[in-house]
Design a protein around this motif. Sequence first.
Motif, PDB file in Angstrom:
ATOM      1  N   HIS A 161     -11.383 -32.138  13.808  1.00  0.00           N
ATOM      2  CA  HIS A 161     -11.280 -31.451  15.095  1.00  0.00           C
ATOM      3  C   HIS A 161     -12.359 -31.873  16.088  1.00  0.00           C
ATOM      4  O   HIS A 161     -12.759 -31.101  16.952  1.00  0.00           O
ATOM      5  N   CYS A 171      -3.539 -29.994  19.388  1.00  0.00           N
ATOM      6  CA  CYS A 171      -3.893 -30.010  17.971  1.00  0.00           C
ATOM      7  C   CYS A 171      -3.456 -28.679  17.343  1.00  0.00           C
ATOM      8  O   CYS A 171      -3.398 -27.657  18.033  1.00  0.00           O
ATOM      9  N   CYS A 173      -5.026 -26.660  15.743  1.00  0.00           N
ATOM     10  CA  CYS A 173      -6.074 -25.635  15.799  1.00  0.00           C
ATOM     11  C   CYS A 173      -6.092 -24.907  17.146  1.00  0.00           C
ATOM     12  O   CYS A 173      -6.819 -23.937  17.324  1.00  0.00           O
ATOM     13  N   HIS A 178      -7.778 -33.870  19.529  1.00  0.00           N
ATOM     14  CA  HIS A 178      -8.564 -33.965  18.301  1.00  0.00           C
ATOM     15  C   HIS A 178      -8.060 -35.082  17.384  1.00  0.00           C
ATOM     16  O   HIS A 178      -6.882 -35.448  17.427  1.00  0.00           O
TER      17      HIS A 178
HETATM   18 ZN    ZN Z   1      -8.019 -29.442  16.247  1.00  0.00          ZN
END
Ligand code: ZN
Length: 303
Positions: A161, A171, A173, A178
């Motif tokens: 990340h 991404c 997340c 990332h």
């Molecule tokens: Zn990420």
Amino acid sequence: MEKFVLGIDIGGTNSKVGLIDESGSIAFREIFPTKSEESFDIYLPRLKEIVDKLLTITGKVPIGIGVGAPNANFLTGMVHEPPNLSWGSVDLKKRFEELFKLPTFVDNDANLAAVSELLWGCASGVKHLLVVTLGTGVGTGIIIDGNVLQGAFGGAGEGGHIEIVPNGRACGCGGAGHLEAYASATGMKLTIKEILGSDVDLALLGTALKSGDKDALKIFGESAKYLGKGLASMATILFPEMVVLTGGVMNAGPIFLEMIRAEFEKMIFRSFRGKIKVEISSLPKEDGAILGAASIVFHNGIK
Ligand SMILES: [Zn+2]
């Protein structure tokens, strides 16, 4: 007498249990469905039954248990709301030690992969190591002076990340640009779609790379740039002796590795050039997770 430990890998779909000795040999293994909809209180006795059966068959007495699970924290022994499992947060270490009466260690896959590379893989004798797992996601395990970097609260080293493309792809997340969004199998599938305009199978392209296929060279060449950049950023801070790459993406083999090495050397801090080895894991992929789980028990000096 040979010492054995139980290595347990808990995944969203399947769990795997193995009995592993100090040299990393697997005496016995068993795979069974995790049943992600079940609570931990139903899962644990089911696991116990399988472990008891395994110990009866082999006649071995383990000295400890190592567990790999998503969102597992070595320092607290907890798993925090693992994705794909309906467990909530569980004190895994405590519950295992109460039930099995054996010292238990838990950690996430990438950290475990790093420890097993140190003990049984190509990083034997290495003190400063970066291990990067390239599968559905991108995980990193960092060894500094022989110890896993855990950070202040456990779970340090989320190298998947770090940003490699400003305002880049979304991404998983919630962030953008990332490394994981480019260098994971999921990310590479997006690269395939962007460059080739269709959904060509990644594993097929990996095979085609070995015979010099033009499309495969393009896709893996592009991915090697992203990966080289990400690895170089991490290595510029850590200055490890070795970077080990593992996971399904590396099935593409030595040609992909050479591309990554070339990009890495281009991007790494000038005075580190030519000093850091980049290798593909030599450990068997299908058993990597239970070997990783088992390795932390030996690594933490349980006798
Ligand atoms: Zn990420």
